[in-house]
Design a protein around this motif. Structure first.
Motif, PDB file in Angstrom:
ATOM      1  N   THR A  21       1.291  -0.915  -0.086  1.00 44.18           N
ATOM      2  CA  THR A  21       0.226  -0.452   0.436  1.00 44.18           C
ATOM      3  C   THR A  21       1.248   0.874  -0.091  1.00 44.18           C
ATOM      4  O   THR A  21       0.727   2.169  -0.758  1.00 44.18           O
ATOM      5  CB  THR A  21      -1.040  -0.197   1.376  1.00 44.18           C
ATOM      6  N   LEU A  22       1.633   1.182   0.577  1.00 40.30           N
ATOM      7  CA  LEU A  22       3.223   2.508   0.949  1.00 40.30           C
ATOM      8  C   LEU A  22       3.816   2.232  -0.413  1.00 40.30           C
ATOM      9  O   LEU A  22       3.521   3.804  -1.084  1.00 40.30           O
ATOM     10  CB  LEU A  22       3.774   2.346   1.922  1.00 40.30           C
ATOM     11  N   ALA A  23       3.644   1.503  -0.900  1.00 37.72           N
ATOM     12  CA  ALA A  23       4.852   1.242  -2.433  1.00 37.72           C
ATOM     13  C   ALA A  23       3.432   2.160  -3.058  1.00 37.72           C
ATOM     14  O   ALA A  23       4.207   2.944  -4.096  1.00 37.72           O
ATOM     15  CB  ALA A  23       5.003   0.024  -2.867  1.00 37.72           C
ATOM     16  N   GLN A  24       2.466   1.616  -3.556  1.00 33.95           N
ATOM     17  CA  GLN A  24       1.589   2.320  -4.361  1.00 33.95           C
ATOM     18  C   GLN A  24       1.430   4.168  -4.101  1.00 33.95           C
ATOM     19  O   GLN A  24       1.480   4.768  -5.062  1.00 33.95           O
ATOM     20  CB  GLN A  24       0.661   1.971  -4.099  1.00 33.95           C
ATOM     21  N   ALA A  25       1.148   4.124  -3.480  1.00 35.71           N
ATOM     22  CA  ALA A  25       1.171   6.140  -2.585  1.00 35.71           C
ATOM     23  C   ALA A  25       2.610   6.700  -2.499  1.00 35.71           C
ATOM     24  O   ALA A  25       2.064   7.874  -3.299  1.00 35.71           O
ATOM     25  CB  ALA A  25       0.271   5.665  -1.234  1.00 35.71           C
TER      26      ALA A  25
ATOM     27  N   SER B 233       6.329   8.916 -11.441  1.00 35.10           N
ATOM     28  CA  SER B 233       5.453   8.655 -12.923  1.00 35.10           C
ATOM     29  C   SER B 233       6.400   8.951 -13.371  1.00 35.10           C
ATOM     30  O   SER B 233       7.478   9.455 -13.389  1.00 35.10           O
ATOM     31  CB  SER B 233       4.272   9.574 -12.543  1.00 35.10           C
ATOM     32  N   GLU B 234       7.405   8.024 -14.357  1.00 41.04           N
ATOM     33  CA  GLU B 234       8.244   7.823 -15.567  1.00 41.04           C
ATOM     34  C   GLU B 234       8.433   8.598 -16.295  1.00 41.04           C
ATOM     35  O   GLU B 234       6.401   9.721 -16.511  1.00 41.04           O
ATOM     36  CB  GLU B 234       8.985   6.580 -15.868  1.00 41.04           C
ATOM     37  N   PRO B 235       8.448   9.778 -16.977  1.00 36.99           N
ATOM     38  CA  PRO B 235       8.520  10.315 -18.963  1.00 36.99           C
ATOM     39  C   PRO B 235       7.875   9.872 -19.273  1.00 36.99           C
ATOM     40  O   PRO B 235       7.143   9.755 -20.005  1.00 36.99           O
ATOM     41  CB  PRO B 235      10.107  10.543 -18.998  1.00 36.99           C
ATOM     42  N   ASP B 236       7.695   8.402 -19.647  1.00 41.00           N
ATOM     43  CA  ASP B 236       7.041   7.304 -20.644  1.00 41.00           C
ATOM     44  C   ASP B 236       5.878   7.185 -19.661  1.00 41.00           C
ATOM     45  O   ASP B 236       5.107   6.489 -20.521  1.00 41.00           O
ATOM     46  CB  ASP B 236       7.888   6.395 -21.255  1.00 41.00           C
ATOM     47  N   GLY B 237       5.490   7.661 -19.191  1.00 41.37           N
ATOM     48  CA  GLY B 237       4.034   7.467 -18.112  1.00 41.37           C
ATOM     49  C   GLY B 237       4.383   5.770 -17.442  1.00 41.37           C
ATOM     50  O   GLY B 237       2.629   6.007 -16.845  1.00 41.37           O
ATOM     51  N   THR B 238       5.306   4.681 -17.449  1.00 42.69           N
ATOM     52  CA  THR B 238       4.988   3.967 -16.676  1.00 42.69           C
ATOM     53  C   THR B 238       5.420   4.376 -14.742  1.00 42.69           C
ATOM     54  O   THR B 238       5.655   5.558 -14.280  1.00 42.69           O
ATOM     55  CB  THR B 238       5.865   2.998 -16.836  1.00 42.69           C
ATOM     56  N   TYR B 239       5.378   3.599 -13.811  1.00 43.42           N
ATOM     57  CA  TYR B 239       5.826   4.335 -12.840  1.00 43.42           C
ATOM     58  C   TYR B 239       7.082   2.881 -12.727  1.00 43.42           C
ATOM     59  O   TYR B 239       7.451   1.953 -12.599  1.00 43.42           O
ATOM     60  CB  TYR B 239       4.106   3.294 -11.447  1.00 43.42           C
ATOM     61  N   ARG B 240       7.783   3.664 -10.937  1.00 42.99           N
ATOM     62  CA  ARG B 240       8.534   2.914 -11.041  1.00 42.99           C
ATOM     63  C   ARG B 240       8.380   3.609  -9.168  1.00 42.99           C
ATOM     64  O   ARG B 240       7.678   4.305  -8.651  1.00 42.99           O
ATOM     65  CB  ARG B 240      10.235   3.734 -10.772  1.00 42.99           C
ATOM     66  N   GLY B 241       8.614   2.567  -8.185  1.00 45.01           N
ATOM     67  CA  GLY B 241       8.200   2.356  -6.627  1.00 45.01           C
ATOM     68  C   GLY B 241       8.697   1.238  -5.593  1.00 45.01           C
ATOM     69  O   GLY B 241       9.806   0.590  -6.402  1.00 45.01           O
ATOM     70  N   GLY B 242       8.529   1.200  -4.674  1.00 45.12           N
ATOM     71  CA  GLY B 242       9.236   0.319  -3.597  1.00 45.12           C
ATOM     72  C   GLY B 242       9.850   1.387  -2.437  1.00 45.12           C
ATOM     73  O   GLY B 242       9.055   2.153  -2.124  1.00 45.12           O
TER      74      GLY B 242
ATOM     75  N   TYR C 293       9.404   4.919  -1.167  1.00 49.23           N
ATOM     76  CA  TYR C 293       8.813   5.178   0.456  1.00 49.23           C
ATOM     77  C   TYR C 293       9.402   5.994   1.702  1.00 49.23           C
ATOM     78  O   TYR C 293       9.631   6.513   2.496  1.00 49.23           O
ATOM     79  CB  TYR C 293       7.505   4.666   0.443  1.00 49.23           C
ATOM     80  N   ILE C 294      10.307   5.289   1.344  1.00 47.99           N
ATOM     81  CA  ILE C 294      11.975   5.495   2.705  1.00 47.99           C
ATOM     82  C   ILE C 294      12.393   7.148   2.604  1.00 47.99           C
ATOM     83  O   ILE C 294      12.238   8.141   3.098  1.00 47.99           O
ATOM     84  CB  ILE C 294      13.264   4.996   2.505  1.00 47.99           C
ATOM     85  N   SER C 295      12.369   7.235   0.926  1.00 51.25           N
ATOM     86  CA  SER C 295      13.013   8.657   0.198  1.00 51.25           C
ATOM     87  C   SER C 295      11.623   9.800   0.057  1.00 51.25           C
ATOM     88  O   SER C 295      12.106  11.209   1.200  1.00 51.25           O
ATOM     89  CB  SER C 295      13.739   8.975  -0.866  1.00 51.25           C
TER      90      SER C 295
ATOM     91  N   ALA D 124       8.956  -7.184  -3.212  1.00 52.24           N
ATOM     92  CA  ALA D 124       7.118  -7.185  -3.598  1.00 52.24           C
ATOM     93  C   ALA D 124       6.907  -6.046  -3.789  1.00 52.24           C
ATOM     94  O   ALA D 124       5.864  -5.649  -4.987  1.00 52.24           O
ATOM     95  CB  ALA D 124       6.034  -8.258  -3.518  1.00 52.24           C
ATOM     96  N   PRO D 125       6.370  -5.188  -2.890  1.00 51.15           N
ATOM     97  CA  PRO D 125       6.231  -3.037  -3.593  1.00 51.15           C
ATOM     98  C   PRO D 125       7.427  -2.945  -4.405  1.00 51.15           C
ATOM     99  O   PRO D 125       6.621  -1.778  -5.076  1.00 51.15           O
ATOM    100  CB  PRO D 125       7.169  -2.978  -1.973  1.00 51.15           C
ATOM    101  N   ASN D 126       8.507  -3.617  -5.243  1.00 48.82           N
ATOM    102  CA  ASN D 126       8.882  -2.618  -6.323  1.00 48.82           C
ATOM    103  C   ASN D 126       7.572  -3.367  -7.498  1.00 48.82           C
ATOM    104  O   ASN D 126       8.025  -2.203  -7.962  1.00 48.82           O
ATOM    105  CB  ASN D 126      10.148  -3.614  -6.079  1.00 48.82           C
ATOM    106  N   VAL D 127       7.514  -4.569  -7.374  1.00 44.55           N
ATOM    107  CA  VAL D 127       6.430  -4.317  -8.087  1.00 44.55           C
ATOM    108  C   VAL D 127       5.471  -3.544  -8.801  1.00 44.55           C
ATOM    109  O   VAL D 127       4.615  -4.206  -8.937  1.00 44.55           O
ATOM    110  CB  VAL D 127       6.239  -6.429  -8.479  1.00 44.55           C
TER     111      VAL D 127
END
Length: 486
Positions: A111-115, A119-128, A132-134, A276-279
């Protein structure tokens, strides 16, 4: 030194932190992993409305199968056998406990990873966890996010990739006589063809492979259970009694049962590691809690279903006999046990299952390594391509090399990963509850498909662009979830 660090981390520190986070969030969330267990199926159904967005994001289901691809690996076959051999049947009970509590932990971290996804320049996402630490703890904690990313790269992107290759190649060689080098080369070629296509190709392959491999393994376990119906109550009683030291001279006693159960449970389902939060962060969903609920279910699949399948295959067989003193463990024990039930072809089945589990995990490990690199160098294609080549080389090398010391080192780095992530989850505990209550409140207000409004969380460092959801997607999702689409 490695043994000392492993003992400190796994038998003391991590058990305490897992209890604090897993049990603490279970109680504070009013048992969220059980309250929303049924809703998970509605969320997956509604997620089909998000498969056709303009950027081609991963759906909630694709993120689920990709995370299952990573969670389900050698630990489900060899790890369970090792836990039974060294800790006795009681280790399975503690593995179940870790799984049930881990569902709440996985809900929180995903849930935190999603929050906090970006957003990346190509419209995709990165997270994990690094994100959520930074962004969750603040800029002053960015160093810890960097430490986590390095540990993730070393443990999953590099170490576990070689270890999976070694496990698959040796098992395949024992079963079919194929030289480990040839197996390594074959794995490297197939993995290379997939990972150069990026996370979307990995997800497409996993979407087909994971249901087939998991379903086949569960099916053979059901056959074993059907053949041994009368013995099942006795095995369950044995597991429970051994967990509390009520069965003498089985395994290493109650201490070993707890330590092996916790260690192998976490190793298998990865709840609390932050892998798993990275995915989970990559998925296009209407609310962070939606993906948290789905990812909690992936822990259930891994530990309560697939690990239990291996445990019952072993404990219902004549292969496991602690009184005999026979030194049979790991994959060999699972192979011997299944062969005892269904005949010699069972050995080959286990080897093929291990190959498929290991193959899917290598794809998952690659993405975790890529995501950790991305934290330091945003979408650097040259860096990613160099890493892909390194992964291919590691698969070939790992298949032909005895990695005994590497296993102990990987246990330490995995323990450090869990330590960093679990401490972060404690610090972001209240934020996770806020997100959950927002989801709960919308459901109580009559909205069948809660939608995340970042404006209500303006005090958090949330990327507004990552939460631009197409209105037509919301309407379709509400209709599938049981609303009227208004």
């Amino acid at each position: 030194m490695l043994d000392f660090l492993n003992d400190i981390l796994w038998s003391k520190v991590l058990i305490a932190l897992l209890i604090i986070v897993g049990v603490g969030f279970t109680i504070a969330s009013r048992f969220v992993q059980f309250r929303y267990f049924g809703r998970m199926f509605r969320i997956l159904s509604a997620s089909q409305a998000f498969k056709h967005d303009k950027y081609g994001h991963l759906s909630s289901f694709q993120a689920l199968v990709l995370s299952v691809a990573g969670r389900v690996g050698g630990g489900n076959i060899a790890g369970v056998a090792v836990a039974i051999t060294l800790g006795g049947p009681g280790a399975i009970f503690w593995m179940w406990v870790v799984g049930l509590m881990g569902m709440a932990t996985s809900y929180l971290e995903c849930t935190l990873a999603q929050a906090y996804k970006r957003s990346e320049p190509d419209g995709t996402y990165r997270g994990g966890p690094a994100y959520y630490i930074s962004h969750g703890l603040g800029h002053s904690w960015k160093w810890l996010a960097g430490v986590y990313s390095v540990l993730l790269l070393v443990t999953f992107g590099l170490g576990f990739t070689a270890l999976q290759s070694y496990s698959v190649a040796t098992s395949f060689g024992d079963a079919f006589g194929v030289p480990v080098l040839y197996t390594g080369i074959g794995l490297a070629i197939v993995v290379g063809l997939i990972i150069f296509g990026g996370v979307k190709r990995i997800a497409r392959v996993s979407e087909v492979l994971v249901p087939i491999m998991a379903g086949s393994y569960i099916l053979i376990a059901l056959v074993v259970l059907a053949l041994n119906l009368a013995e099942i109550p006795g095995v369950i009683a044995l597991i429970v009694k051994s967990a509390f030291g009520l069965e003498p001279a089985i395994g290493g006693g109650i201490g070993a049962a707890i330590m092996l159960g916790v260690k192998r449970g976490l190793f298998s389902n990865e709840a609390g590691l932050g892998s798993a939060p990275n995915v989970a962060a990559v998925a296009y969903v209407p609310h962070p809690a939606s993906q948290g609920i789905v990812q909690a279910f992936s822990v259930f699949i891994d530990t309560l279903i697939i690990c239990s399948s291996t445990a019952f295959i072993i404990l219902l067989s004549g292969a496991w006999d602690p009184a005999s003193g026979a030194d049979v463990g790991g994959v060999a024990l699972t192979q011997t046990a299944l062969a005892d039930h269904v005949g010699e072809w069972g050995r080959s089945f286990v080897s093929i299952a291990l190959m498929l589990f290991g193959f899917s995990t290598m794809l998952y490990n690659y993405y975790l390594g890529e995501n950790s690199l991305n934290f330091f160098s945003n979408e650097n294609k040259h860096l990613f391509n160099a890493f892909r080549i390194a992964v291919i080389a590691l698969i070939c090398w790992g298949a032909t090399t005895d990695l005994g010391t590497a296993f102990a080192f990987a246990d330490v780095t995995m323990g450090l990963l869990a330590l960093v992530n679990l401490v972060t989850l404690i610090l972001l505990f209240r934020t996770g509850l806020r997100l959950m209550r927002d989801f709960d409140g919308q459901l109580k207000g009559g909205n069948p498909q809660p939608v995340f409004d970042p404006g209500r969380f303006s005090d958090l460092d949330i990327d507004l662009k990552a939460w631009e959801i197409e209105p037509e997607d919301i309407r379709r999702a509400q209709q599938k979830a049981g609303g009227n689409g208004d």
